[in-house]
Write an enzyme that holds these catalytic residues in place. Sequence first.
Site, short mmCIF file in Angstrom:
data_model
loop_
_atom_site.label_atom_id
_atom_site.label_comp_id
_atom_site.label_asym_id
_atom_site.label_seq_id
_atom_site.Cartn_x
_atom_site.Cartn_y
_atom_site.Cartn_z
N CYS A 119 0.93 -1.92 -0.06
CA CYS A 119 0.15 0.05 -0.14
C CYS A 119 0.47 0.70 -0.12
CB CYS A 119 -0.98 -0.02 1.45
SG CYS A 119 -2.12 -1.26 1.60
N HIS A 259 -3.91 6.47 3.75
CA HIS A 259 -4.54 5.75 2.76
C HIS A 259 -5.44 4.85 3.33
CE1 HIS A 259 -4.33 1.46 1.27
NE2 HIS A 259 -3.75 0.86 2.16
N ASN A 289 -10.49 -0.19 -0.15
CA ASN A 289 -9.41 -0.70 0.41
C ASN A 289 -8.71 -1.27 -1.84
OD1 ASN A 289 -6.31 -0.52 0.42
ND2 ASN A 289 -6.32 -1.70 2.60
O1 UT7 Z 1 -4.07 -1.92 3.42
C1 UT7 Z 1 -4.12 -2.97 3.68
C2 UT7 Z 1 -3.95 -2.77 5.75
N1 UT7 Z 1 -5.28 -3.28 5.55
C3 UT7 Z 1 -6.08 -2.87 6.98
O2 UT7 Z 1 -5.13 -1.46 7.29
C4 UT7 Z 1 -6.37 -4.00 7.39
C5 UT7 Z 1 -6.47 -3.71 9.00
N2 UT7 Z 1 -7.99 -4.61 10.18
C6 UT7 Z 1 -8.94 -3.95 10.10
O3 UT7 Z 1 -9.66 -3.64 9.20
C7 UT7 Z 1 -9.66 -4.74 10.85
O4 UT7 Z 1 -9.40 -5.42 11.72
C8 UT7 Z 1 -11.08 -5.80 9.57
C9 UT7 Z 1 -11.61 -4.84 8.72
C10 UT7 Z 1 -10.47 -6.67 8.67
C11 UT7 Z 1 -11.65 -6.96 10.52
O5 UT7 Z 1 -12.12 -5.91 11.38
P1 UT7 Z 1 -11.99 -6.36 13.02
O6 UT7 Z 1 -13.33 -5.43 13.89
O7 UT7 Z 1 -10.79 -5.81 13.28
O8 UT7 Z 1 -13.00 -7.65 12.92
P2 UT7 Z 1 -11.65 -8.50 13.56
O9 UT7 Z 1 -11.10 -9.49 12.58
O10 UT7 Z 1 -11.19 -9.12 15.10
O11 UT7 Z 1 -13.35 -9.68 13.76
C12 UT7 Z 1 -14.46 -9.54 14.64
C13 UT7 Z 1 -15.77 -10.73 14.01
C14 UT7 Z 1 -15.04 -12.25 14.35
O12 UT7 Z 1 -16.08 -12.68 14.38
P3 UT7 Z 1 -16.17 -13.48 15.89
O13 UT7 Z 1 -14.51 -14.31 16.67
O14 UT7 Z 1 -15.76 -12.22 17.14
O15 UT7 Z 1 -17.33 -14.64 16.14
C15 UT7 Z 1 -14.79 -12.29 13.23
O16 UT7 Z 1 -14.78 -13.83 12.91
O17 UT7 Z 1 -16.08 -10.47 13.50
C16 UT7 Z 1 -16.72 -11.15 12.36
N3 UT7 Z 1 -16.01 -11.12 10.83
C17 UT7 Z 1 -16.97 -10.46 10.57
N4 UT7 Z 1 -18.72 -10.67 10.45
C18 UT7 Z 1 -18.87 -10.20 8.84
C19 UT7 Z 1 -15.10 -10.86 10.12
N5 UT7 Z 1 -14.97 -10.71 8.63
C20 UT7 Z 1 -16.07 -10.59 8.64
C21 UT7 Z 1 -17.89 -10.19 7.69
N6 UT7 Z 1 -18.64 -9.89 7.83
N7 UT7 Z 1 -17.04 -9.38 6.40
#
Ligand code: UT7
Length: 332
Positions: A119, A259, A289
């Site tokens: 990125c 970004h 993104n």
């Molecule tokens: O440009 C490259 C750099 N990348 C980034 O900057 C990405 C940085 N990270 C993020 O933006 C966030 O971490 C994400 C958007 C990817 C994920 O959000 P989060 O709040 O960190 O969610 P998480 O991974 O902690 O997951 C929370 C819950 C999980 O369920 P449980 O285990 O708590 O039951 C996931 O399985 O949300 C669930 N989950 C979803 N639910 C519905 C993960 N993805 C999804 C989804 N829809 N698409």
Amino acid sequence: MTDNNHRPVARIAGTGHASGTRVLTNFDLERMVDTSDEWITARTGIKERHLVENGTVTSDLCSDAAKQALADAGLSAENLDYIIVGTVTGDMKFPSTASILQSKLGAYNASTFDISAACSGFIYGLDIADSLIRSGRAETILVIGAEVLSSMTNYQDRKTCVLFGDGAGAAVVTRSDDDRGILSTHTGSNGDLAHLLYCDGGGSLKPAMNRDLPFEDFTLRMNGNEVFKHAVRIMDHAALTALEKAGISPSDVDMFIPHQANIRIIDAMAKRLSFSRDRIMINIDRYGNTSTASIPTALNEARLAGRVREGDVVLVAAFGGGFTWASAVFRM
Ligand code: UT7
């Protein structure tokens, strides 16, 4: 880390962008994986992303964006001394997408190479272009950030497939003869964090000819939660370092273009650096993104919308796989 910059020597003389023509909405994704518009909107700020049609490749997006940027700068492809493309989803393993683009543009006076800095690639390219012009080795350089991330996204993995889009953003960088131009750049990396965001299939580690490898090895994988934890701190550090090198404070900045990875990261940064929403360019809702394409795309949109004008001071900051990070301050 690179250190430079005193007075502007190189400036951005033209910009352009291109995106995929196929719009994938959160509602479309609801039908593909176990997710919801509500979750995606609340956790990321994304409503839709633009993907390419089958057969459209990274250099096609580059070519569209480059032609706009050249026209905007009032220059032609023959003027280019270098073409630098930041991408991790180039048309082919080699030759570089920059070389393929050279042929598409007819830019036969240019040297060409790609940068793999995820990125941060576009700002890494801006930093190199600034250095080449400062050193007197070049006068006019095309810098592009471009990705067809749909080519390595696993559309069965809800943790990643809701995030990414395809696009390209271009800038023509030329010698400056007034106070407009690049005031500072900053780049950095931490390879210890490489395991948080990667695609390890298809290289020498896991060659594509090994038919036993699972499909997932050829897709982007990310520990989103861990990436998120580092993101705000790294972006903050990158932005403040570029400001310090330019000798200005956040209040001197007319437009901050971060970004576009997650609206929560952007909001957290805005709070820490005291940027109100009217001084931040946000288009993640429409594009998702797009990795290295996100900043030049947002810059071009901001200029087209009159939100960034001649003479405005712009701060850009990115972070991504590697980890890499990069930032720059320029007067438009
Ligand atoms: O440009 C490259 C750099 N990348 C980034 O900057 C990405 C940085 N990270 C993020 O933006 C966030 O971490 C994400 C958007 C990817 C994920 O959000 P989060 O709040 O960190 O969610 P998480 O991974 O902690 O997951 C929370 C819950 C999980 O369920 P449980 O285990 O708590 O039951 C996931 O399985 O949300 C669930 N989950 C979803 N639910 C519905 C993960 N993805 C999804 C989804 N829809 N698409």
